[in-house]
Write an enzyme that holds these catalytic residues in place. Sequence first.
Site, PDB file in Angstrom:
ATOM      1  N   ASP A 197      20.112  -1.231 -35.916  1.00 29.97           N
ATOM      2  CA  ASP A 197      20.484  -2.998 -36.077  1.00 29.97           C
ATOM      3  C   ASP A 197      21.429  -2.993 -35.488  1.00 29.97           C
ATOM      4  OD1 ASP A 197      20.427  -5.192 -38.487  1.00 29.97           O
ATOM      5  OD2 ASP A 197      22.147  -5.750 -37.072  1.00 29.97           O
ATOM      6  N   GLY A 214      18.928  -7.126 -41.611  1.00 23.83           N
ATOM      7  CA  GLY A 214      19.363  -8.491 -42.393  1.00 23.83           C
ATOM      8  C   GLY A 214      19.098  -8.725 -43.622  1.00 23.83           C
ATOM      9  N   GLU A 267       3.468 -23.230 -49.783  1.00 22.07           N
ATOM     10  CA  GLU A 267       5.134 -23.020 -49.688  1.00 22.07           C
ATOM     11  C   GLU A 267       5.300 -24.656 -50.047  1.00 22.07           C
ATOM     12  OE1 GLU A 267       9.056 -21.356 -48.359  1.00 22.07           O
ATOM     13  OE2 GLU A 267       7.465 -19.814 -48.886  1.00 22.07           O
ATOM     14  N   ASN A 289       8.063 -12.944 -38.272  1.00 24.89           N
ATOM     15  CA  ASN A 289       7.589 -14.868 -38.385  1.00 24.89           C
ATOM     16  C   ASN A 289       7.159 -14.782 -37.177  1.00 24.89           C
ATOM     17  OD1 ASN A 289       7.450 -14.680 -41.433  1.00 24.89           O
ATOM     18  ND2 ASN A 289       9.625 -15.845 -41.879  1.00 24.89           N
ATOM     19  N   GLY A 316      11.181 -12.663 -49.706  1.00 25.93           N
ATOM     20  CA  GLY A 316      12.875 -12.724 -49.817  1.00 25.93           C
ATOM     21  C   GLY A 316      14.456 -11.935 -50.067  1.00 25.93           C
ATOM     22  N   LYS A 320       0.861 -15.558 -43.721  1.00 27.18           N
ATOM     23  CA  LYS A 320       1.706 -15.600 -44.224  1.00 27.18           C
ATOM     24  C   LYS A 320       1.693 -17.129 -43.443  1.00 27.18           C
ATOM     25  CE  LYS A 320       6.135 -15.022 -45.678  1.00 27.18           C
ATOM     26  NZ  LYS A 320       6.316 -15.690 -44.572  1.00 27.18           N
ATOM     27  N   HIS A 373       0.110 -19.359 -45.788  1.00 29.76           N
ATOM     28  CA  HIS A 373       0.890 -19.190 -47.187  1.00 29.76           C
ATOM     29  C   HIS A 373       2.431 -20.188 -47.102  1.00 29.76           C
ATOM     30  CE1 HIS A 373       4.977 -17.460 -49.010  1.00 29.76           C
ATOM     31  NE2 HIS A 373       4.223 -16.973 -50.386  1.00 29.76           N
ATOM     32  N   GLY A 431      15.198  -6.541 -44.182  1.00 27.13           N
ATOM     33  CA  GLY A 431      15.121  -5.694 -43.710  1.00 27.13           C
ATOM     34  C   GLY A 431      16.253  -4.633 -43.823  1.00 27.13           C
TER      35      GLY A 431
END
Length: 291
Positions: free
Chosen positions: A30, A9, A171, A86, A114, A164, A167, A12
């Site tokens: 995919d 995506g 954010e 995630n 990102g 993460k 993090h 990826g």
Amino acid sequence: MELGLIGLGKMGGNMRERIRRAGHTVIGYDRNPDLADVHSLKELVDALQGPRVVWVMVPAGAPTQATIDELAELLEPGDVVVDGGNSRWTDDEKHAEELAAKGIGFVDCGVSGGVWGLENGYALMYGGDAENVAKAQPVFDALKPKGEAGAVHAGKVGAGHFAKMVHNGIEYAMMQAYAEGWELLEKVDSVTDVREVFRSWQEGTVIRSWLLDLAVNALDEDEHLDKLRGFAQDSGEGRWTVEAAIDHAVPLPAITASLFARFASRQDDAPQMKMIAALRNQFGGHAVETK
């Protein structure tokens, strides 16, 4: 080296390209056949020479679990699975145990970057045994930004996704602070050019950051964010950060307030959430709701 990459995506697909630019072979799968190099997980595994490294980049929860369950039946002892999605850190220990029963290694990897990661590199936080990390190290080196910083072996299994998660909690709070400041500046009559105030902060101030740069980008595209609804989703990590803080009795007032502000955005058209939505779209390509 060779890498199997599952999930092509927004992130990826760019990761596949960056790894290939570093000279490695990437075989991607995919569910969208237009994106895939192979058309089943079995075909992907069969195309790789052992010991294999397979990177999973699919949504957290059931999709990740189903993918790891299938890989557990296809891979061989000595192979390694890297979960770069995630996932909640508590799932990592379960996945590691499931794969270890088959002699397969597991590494969890938090990935930040990102839609900008292809050119700038991805910040990586990974957890797992040193032996398993070493098998994936060439891929980590290919993905990370140039220079010494940008990647860390954070600790044992679960440490990468936990780092993460924190993090992302930070954010949340940083974006909320920019959003609140932006709304206040927009509200007063004396400030006549809020966008240029934000731009002026990009040099020499203690609050300059990449998020500030992205805020200026968003304001250049839509000076008063008139096209956006004041609505911002949360992707899970903010909630998990607050839950972990409660479990460990660590006060997180700024991060917690920023999460609750997103909840409030779902009740009305909150001006601050226009900036949050704009920033999420800028750095991650996350969808926005327009008027």
